[in-house]
Design a protein around this motif. Structure first.
Motif, mmCIF file in Angstrom:
data_model
loop_
_atom_site.group_PDB
_atom_site.id
_atom_site.type_symbol
_atom_site.label_atom_id
_atom_site.label_comp_id
_atom_site.label_asym_id
_atom_site.label_seq_id
_atom_site.Cartn_x
_atom_site.Cartn_y
_atom_site.Cartn_z
ATOM 1 N N CYS A 1 6.542 -0.408 -6.928
ATOM 2 C CA CYS A 1 6.861 -1.829 -6.821
ATOM 3 C C CYS A 1 5.574 -2.646 -6.897
ATOM 4 O O CYS A 1 4.474 -2.106 -6.989
ATOM 5 N N LEU A 2 5.737 -3.970 -6.837
ATOM 6 C CA LEU A 2 4.601 -4.887 -6.972
ATOM 7 C C LEU A 2 4.236 -5.510 -5.627
ATOM 8 O O LEU A 2 3.970 -6.702 -5.535
ATOM 9 N N ALA A 3 4.225 -4.691 -4.579
ATOM 10 C CA ALA A 3 3.848 -5.193 -3.253
ATOM 11 C C ALA A 3 2.368 -5.546 -3.220
ATOM 12 O O ALA A 3 1.535 -4.725 -3.624
ATOM 13 N N ASP B 1 11.594 -6.930 0.988
ATOM 14 C CA ASP B 1 11.886 -6.397 -0.339
ATOM 15 C C ASP B 1 10.850 -6.903 -1.334
ATOM 16 O O ASP B 1 10.467 -8.076 -1.313
ATOM 17 N N PHE B 2 10.412 -6.006 -2.212
ATOM 18 C CA PHE B 2 9.439 -6.354 -3.243
ATOM 19 C C PHE B 2 10.033 -6.084 -4.622
ATOM 20 O O PHE B 2 10.989 -5.312 -4.770
ATOM 21 N N PRO C 1 -1.139 2.402 1.201
ATOM 22 C CA PRO C 1 0.028 2.751 0.377
ATOM 23 C C PRO C 1 0.984 3.756 0.996
ATOM 24 O O PRO C 1 2.205 3.623 0.842
ATOM 25 N N LYS C 2 0.483 4.782 1.687
ATOM 26 C CA LYS C 2 1.377 5.806 2.217
ATOM 27 C C LYS C 2 2.261 5.256 3.333
ATOM 28 O O LYS C 2 3.352 5.783 3.572
ATOM 29 N N HIS C 3 1.792 4.224 4.008
ATOM 30 C CA HIS C 3 2.638 3.561 4.996
ATOM 31 C C HIS C 3 3.712 2.735 4.279
ATOM 32 O O HIS C 3 4.891 2.775 4.653
ATOM 33 N N HIS C 4 3.304 2.019 3.260
ATOM 34 C CA HIS C 4 4.244 1.190 2.502
ATOM 35 C C HIS C 4 5.325 2.032 1.834
ATOM 36 O O HIS C 4 6.482 1.599 1.712
ATOM 37 N N ASN C 5 4.996 3.258 1.414
ATOM 38 C CA ASN C 5 5.954 4.105 0.694
ATOM 39 C C ASN C 5 7.169 4.468 1.530
ATOM 40 O O ASN C 5 8.188 4.925 0.981
#
Length: 714
Positions: free
Chosen positions: A228-230, A241-242, A426-430
């Motif tokens: 996604c484009l977060a 939501d992104f 990133p790994k948290h966002h995933n």
């Protein structure tokens, strides 16, 4: 399958760089799999929808890849004509960089057939993964996406790596490119001709490889997520939501940047987190790299979210005031089959994903009394453990996904209180993409990198057999030899098995009629480690409740057990006892309805330490107890029953400093007898450590069945 030679040349900083590599043709491997009659009954040609009746509701469940929605969507797009059936042939791509020696790294590429069941796909041998080749390692192999950002020098080097990466993939996957669009007709192992359309449904890769396969920028870029484009500063927002990346959108941005000057091109691509690289997977139909990139429990959570971020935060906060107390508490945790026991957990410098996962299962009781009251860190760790347990289920229900989303919101609430820790990575966002992956591709076991990690050992073993010069061709030759030997061995085993079954049938029936059906035992337990037979009047040195044993046993058999044991089967009169120190307790897992077995100990000296495991007793509601003595009692007429003396538990009113969600504390109660047939399964109880030794926490994270029984369905 023979290896082919490939070569690409790419320019970097005005200098041409040539890379030679060897690879296998993936289509030849697919033909071998699809036309193999021994696998014909295992191949999944079409997706299915699975539902479960849960109470008054009908809930969709996800397990294998074919239960996900993505396979449905692709299959529905294929031609539907009379004649030959048209089928999507989903592929599973794994590639990772690993060490084969202290100074040498290799980058193997492995393909798996996602249209086979996970037991076959993730195993070695026929139907398992196939070694396609080695990806060239470009420039300094120590550079990772963690150090990549949007500066021109970093972008230039990262883009060079991506271009080499995708040019290699372009060569390797050339044979399936046209077939993914137009199909190819094959006579399959079940003698049916089908038109097959190969495509990549799953990429099982870590974060670095995910950015490489998707052609996206590194962890420090403005938009680093491959799915996604977060924005970088919003990666910690788990309830937001992104905009999703789509293959059509990324191709459009790439083509738009192609006609711009250098500076404008950098600005456009920076705003979407792309490198100026033509992705090799764009030309393969139904193989969007952004949808195929999947959440990996090993790298993203066990080694990432937990092992790299939360665990160091715990050790830093706790050890600052209570040095070595974590290790001391971890040493006191009772042993459990399949759970690692740690003697110095806080001093671990390096650990694999399985080690970190086992620490997470039992860390909260070890730290809850070392932290302040109502500690947000305890809630944060507990919420992350629940997310890990939900994501790791073998059968995931739709209500599990809804609960997962609820705990994401709670997780964001609790970690926002940890002001000395930034969760913008990133790994948290995933974590927010996991429900989408489960809905599209089945449970996380379908795309875990764990089965592929074992391939590093095979490459290392092959590397050790080389002369350490120009090793790639030698490794490839060794792999070819091993596959040929394995295939010969497989056919010999099948032949021997067939002959053995015929011989057994003739021996049992004298060749006159089919063999009789096997006798099935309905017992849910078995006993082991038998001791000497004794009388009920003997001195019970190994029994903790020896003083009340004889009188209580007689009362139980004469009064309590009259409604539980048939009168003709109940021992009476003079009794002899046969003690046992091991109990095999078989039960049906509520996770996937498969048979599981707990091996429980009741031993005063198990590896020089006493071990008395705990069990769940089938009462209403269920109760817990510790096995103190397991035995069979038999009278003079041969009537026999199997019993256990247990120390029962009841709910305690004591509470720790921080009561986490799902916290249950038990305290020891009186002794009692129970028939072994009323034991459901084992359970793992952890002492409260800083409290007295008679109170315990119920560990509902020890396995998936315990998590569902003691937390989700309590």
């Amino acid at each position: 399958m023979q290896f082919r030679e490939g070569e690409i040349t790419h320019e970097f900083q005005g200098q041409p760089h040539t890379f030679k590599f060897k690879y296998r043709d993936p289509w030849e491997w697919l033909v071998d799999i699809v036309t193999d009659p021994t696998l014909a009954s295992s191949i999944i040609w079409y997706p299915v929808e699975k539902y479960l009746h849960h109470g008054n509701m009908i809930i969709r469940i996800y397990d294998e890849v074919n239960t996900g929605k993505r396979w449905w969507e692709i299959q529905d797009q294929l031609p539907r004509k009379h004649g030959l059936p048209h089928c999507f042939l989903p592929l599973h791509l794994w590639l990772d960089k690993g060490k084969v020696s202290k100074t040498t790294k290799k980058h193997p590429i492995v393909l798996r057939a996602a249209f086979l069941p996970s037991e076959t796909r993730n195993a070695s041998g026929n139907g398992g993964g196939v070694f396609i080749g080695c990806m060239p390692i470009v420039c300094n192999p120590n550079d990772t996406i963690e150090s990549e950002d949007d500066t021109p020098s970093s972008v230039e080097l990262a883009q060079f790596k991506r271009e080499v990466y995708h040019k290699v993939l372009h060569v390797i996957f050339r044979s399936i490119r046209k077939r993914s669009h137009h199909g190819d007709t094959l006579k399959c192992g079940d003698k049916i001709r089908r038109v097959l359309y190969p495509g990549f449904l799953i990429h099982s890769v870590d974060g670095e490889e995910g950015c490489a396969t998707c052609g996206t920028r590194g962890a420090q870029a403005k938009h680093s997520c491959p799915k996604c484009l977060a924005p970088k500063l919003e990666l910690s927002h788990l309830a937001k939501d992104f905009v999703s990346r789509t293959q059509h959108g990324m191709i459009h941005d790439f083509k738009q940047a192609k006609h711009m000057n250098y500076s404008s091109r950098l600005n456009i691509l920076r705003d979407v987190g792309l490198h100026y690289v033509k992705n090799a997977l764009w030309k393969i139909n139904n193989s969007s790299p952004y949808e195929a990139y999947s959440y990996d429990m090993l790298h993203a959570f066990d080694l990432g979210e937990w092992g790299k971020h939360l665990w160091p935060l715990i050790t830093e906060k706790v050890l600052k005031h209570s040095k070595n107390k974590i290790s001391r508490n971890m040493r006191q945790i009772p042993r459990w089959r399949g759970l690692k026991h740690f003697s110095a957990a806080a001093e671990i410098d390096f650990a694999d994903g399985n080690t970190f996962r086992d620490i997470l299962k039992c860390i909260i009781p070890c730290i809850v009394q070392l932290l302040p009251h109502n500690s947000s860190l305890v809630h944060c760790v507990r919420t992350s453990a629940v997310l890990r347990a939900l994501a790791g289920l073998r059968i995931v229900r739709q209500d599990h996904l809804e609960l997962y989303k609820e705990f994401l919101v709670k997780y964001e609430k609790w970690f926002s209180n940890e002001h000395d820790k930034s969760f913008n990575y990133p790994k948290h966002h995933n974590l927010i993409h996991l429900p989408e992956d489960v809905e599209n591709k089945g449970c996380t076991e379908s795309y875990s990198t764990r089965p592929g990690e074992g391939f590093h050992q095979q490459i290392q073993q092959a590397y050790d057999q080389t002369n350490f010069k120009n090793t790639d061709p030698q490794i490839i030759q060794i792999d070819e030899n091993q596959e040929a030997i394995a295939r010969i061995r497989m056919f010999i085993d099948i032949h021997d098995q067939h002959l053995s079954s015929l011989t057994s049938a003739e021996d049992l029936t004298d060749g006159a009629e089919p063999p009789p059906a096997p006798v099935v035992s309905m017992a849910n337990y078995a006993l082991g480690c038998q001791e000497l037979v004794i009388s009920e009047k003997a001195e019970f040195r190994n029994c903790i409740a020896a003083k009340v044993f004889c009188s209580s046993l007689r009362v139980y058999l004469d009064l309590t057990a009259t409604c539980e044991i048939d009168e003709g089967d109940r021992p009476t009169g003079f009794l002899t006892l046969t003690p046992y120190q091991c109990l095999y307790l078989t039960y049906m897992s509520v996770e996937d309805w498969r048979e599981k077995t707990d091996i429980l100990r009741c031993n005063p000296s198990f590896h020089n330490s006493p071990r008395y495991d705990c069990v769940v007793i089938n009462t209403n509601p269920v109760t817990f107890g510790r096995l103190e003595y397991v035995f069979s009692c038999k009278d003079a007429e041969g009537q026999k029953c199997d019993l256990a003396l247990v120390r029962k538990f009841e709910d305690s009113c004591w509470r720790p400093k921080t009561k986490w969600e799902g916290c249950r504390v038990l305290r020891e109660k009186e002794y009692g007898f129970v028939l072994l047939k009323y034991l459901i399964r084992g359970c793992h109880l952890i002492p409260t450590l800083d409290k007295d030794k008679s109170t315990y926490y119920v560990n509902d994270l020890v396995d998936n069945d315990a998590f569902i029984r003691f937390f989700l369905d309590k």
